[in-house]
Scaffold this active site. Structure first.
Site, mmCIF file in Angstrom:
data_model
loop_
_atom_site.group_PDB
_atom_site.id
_atom_site.type_symbol
_atom_site.label_atom_id
_atom_site.label_comp_id
_atom_site.label_asym_id
_atom_site.label_seq_id
_atom_site.Cartn_x
_atom_site.Cartn_y
_atom_site.Cartn_z
ATOM 1 N N GLU A 1 19.508 19.759 -9.121
ATOM 2 C CA GLU A 1 19.645 18.413 -8.557
ATOM 3 C C GLU A 1 19.542 17.368 -9.662
ATOM 4 O OE1 GLU A 1 20.743 16.491 -6.615
ATOM 5 O OE2 GLU A 1 19.439 15.856 -4.977
ATOM 6 N N ASP A 2 20.153 16.211 -9.446
ATOM 7 C CA ASP A 2 20.101 15.151 -10.447
ATOM 8 C C ASP A 2 18.732 14.478 -10.513
ATOM 9 O OD1 ASP A 2 20.402 13.932 -7.945
ATOM 10 O OD2 ASP A 2 22.062 12.639 -8.532
ATOM 11 N N ASP B 1 13.770 11.661 -5.766
ATOM 12 C CA ASP B 1 13.275 10.301 -5.560
ATOM 13 C C ASP B 1 12.200 10.368 -4.463
ATOM 14 O OD1 ASP B 1 13.221 7.493 -5.683
ATOM 15 O OD2 ASP B 1 14.868 7.271 -4.286
ATOM 16 N N PHE C 1 16.323 1.912 -10.689
ATOM 17 C CA PHE C 1 17.516 2.647 -10.277
ATOM 18 C C PHE C 1 18.301 3.043 -11.519
ATOM 19 C CE2 PHE C 1 21.335 3.820 -8.035
ATOM 20 C CZ PHE C 1 20.787 4.472 -6.951
ATOM 21 N N ARG D 1 28.901 7.457 -13.251
ATOM 22 C CA ARG D 1 28.600 8.892 -13.330
ATOM 23 C C ARG D 1 29.009 9.492 -14.671
ATOM 24 N NH1 ARG D 1 27.238 10.874 -8.199
ATOM 25 N NH2 ARG D 1 28.315 9.964 -6.430
HETATM 26 P P1 IMP Z 1 15.708 11.404 -2.155
HETATM 27 O O1 IMP Z 1 16.036 12.117 -0.889
HETATM 28 O O2 IMP Z 1 15.100 10.055 -1.883
HETATM 29 O O3 IMP Z 1 14.852 12.193 -3.107
HETATM 30 O O4 IMP Z 1 17.069 11.024 -2.815
HETATM 31 C C1 IMP Z 1 17.650 11.801 -3.710
HETATM 32 C C2 IMP Z 1 19.074 11.370 -3.980
HETATM 33 O O5 IMP Z 1 19.210 9.949 -4.015
HETATM 34 C C3 IMP Z 1 19.455 11.844 -5.342
HETATM 35 O O6 IMP Z 1 20.042 13.111 -5.266
HETATM 36 C C4 IMP Z 1 20.417 10.784 -5.810
HETATM 37 O O7 IMP Z 1 21.716 11.116 -5.381
HETATM 38 C C5 IMP Z 1 19.975 9.532 -5.114
HETATM 39 N N1 IMP Z 1 19.123 8.693 -5.998
HETATM 40 C C6 IMP Z 1 17.799 8.484 -5.927
HETATM 41 N N2 IMP Z 1 17.358 7.681 -6.900
HETATM 42 C C7 IMP Z 1 18.441 7.385 -7.646
HETATM 43 C C8 IMP Z 1 18.645 6.588 -8.831
HETATM 44 O O8 IMP Z 1 17.742 5.974 -9.434
HETATM 45 N N3 IMP Z 1 19.922 6.521 -9.293
HETATM 46 C C9 IMP Z 1 20.970 7.166 -8.696
HETATM 47 N N4 IMP Z 1 20.818 7.928 -7.597
HETATM 48 C C10 IMP Z 1 19.569 8.028 -7.064
HETATM 49 MG MG MG Z 2 22.045 13.624 -5.259
#
Ligand code: IMP
Ligand code: MG
Length: 177
Positions: free
Chosen positions: A99-100, A103, A152, A165
């Site tokens: 995963e990238d 968050d 962000f 990206r």
């Molecule tokens: P989560 O479910 O809140 O953990 O969200 C995860 C997803 O939100 C990641 O896989 C990203 O695609 C996106 N995301 C969360 N924070 C960022 C950020 O700072 N930059 C870009 N994408 C983010």
């Molecule tokens: Mg993602």
């Protein structure tokens, strides 16, 4: 002319590449003598995943899953949608989900739960970035690249409304005014 906003570099391409080597080495050691099934979470993980798998020296298969808890913009909705699933049977396999960024953790909690229900021998999580200050659910990251502050971030696969990206580093967009 089309221009892009200035991006402040947080993690350089060199730092990313060094970290990818370290993570791949750990994976190569942890699964020595075995095969791994690498599952990238689209789209954000594509660049991290492609760098990582080049350094994995084990027998490996690569798949993608698409999950999102975000609409346009930067706020999570809490609803996780799986729009592309992995069709391969995961029974008794060593699965590494790539995963990238973690968050709130909501997306990955759902994806890991879904994949863990499929009888794999191991399901590990490898994330390029983590924003611990934003976590809403408890999630264990087996292989983590970097922790980032509550900003962000974009680049190295990560987007804001599909832009940035392609940047070969992680940064923060600095708006023109
Ligand atoms: P989560 O479910 O809140 O953990 O969200 C995860 C997803 O939100 C990641 O896989 C990203 O695609 C996106 N995301 C969360 N924070 C960022 C950020 O700072 N930059 C870009 N994408 C983010
Ligand atoms: Mg993602």
């Amino acid at each position: 002319m089309v221009t892009i906003d200035k991006v402040k570099v947080l993690i350089s391409g060199e730092e990313l590449s060094q970290k990818v080597n370290e993570l791949a080495e750990r994976i190569n050691n942890d699964f020595a003598g075995e095969k791994v099934i690498v599952i990238g979470v689209l789209k954000g993980s594509f660049m991290f995943l492609s760098d990582l798998v080049k350094k994995i020296t084990l027998p490996a298969e690569v798949y993608f899953i698409e999950a999102s808890s975000y609409g346009a913009g930067t706020q999570t909705t809490g609803v996780v949608k799986i729009s592309k699933d992995v069709e391969r049977d995961l029974t008794d396999q060593n699965v590494i989900v790539v995963e990238d960024i973690i968050d709130t953790g909501i997306t990955m909690e759902k994806v890991m739960e879904l994949l863990r229900a499929r009888g794999a021998k191991a399901v590990k999580l490898c994330a390029c970035l983590s924003k611990p200050s934003r976590r809403k659910v408890d999630i264990n990251i087996d292989y983590l690249g970097f922790e980032v502050p509550d900003e962000f971030v974009v680049g190295y696969g990560l987007d804001v409304d599909e832009m940035y990206r392609n940047l070969p580093y992680i940064g923060v967009v600095e708006n023109a005014d």
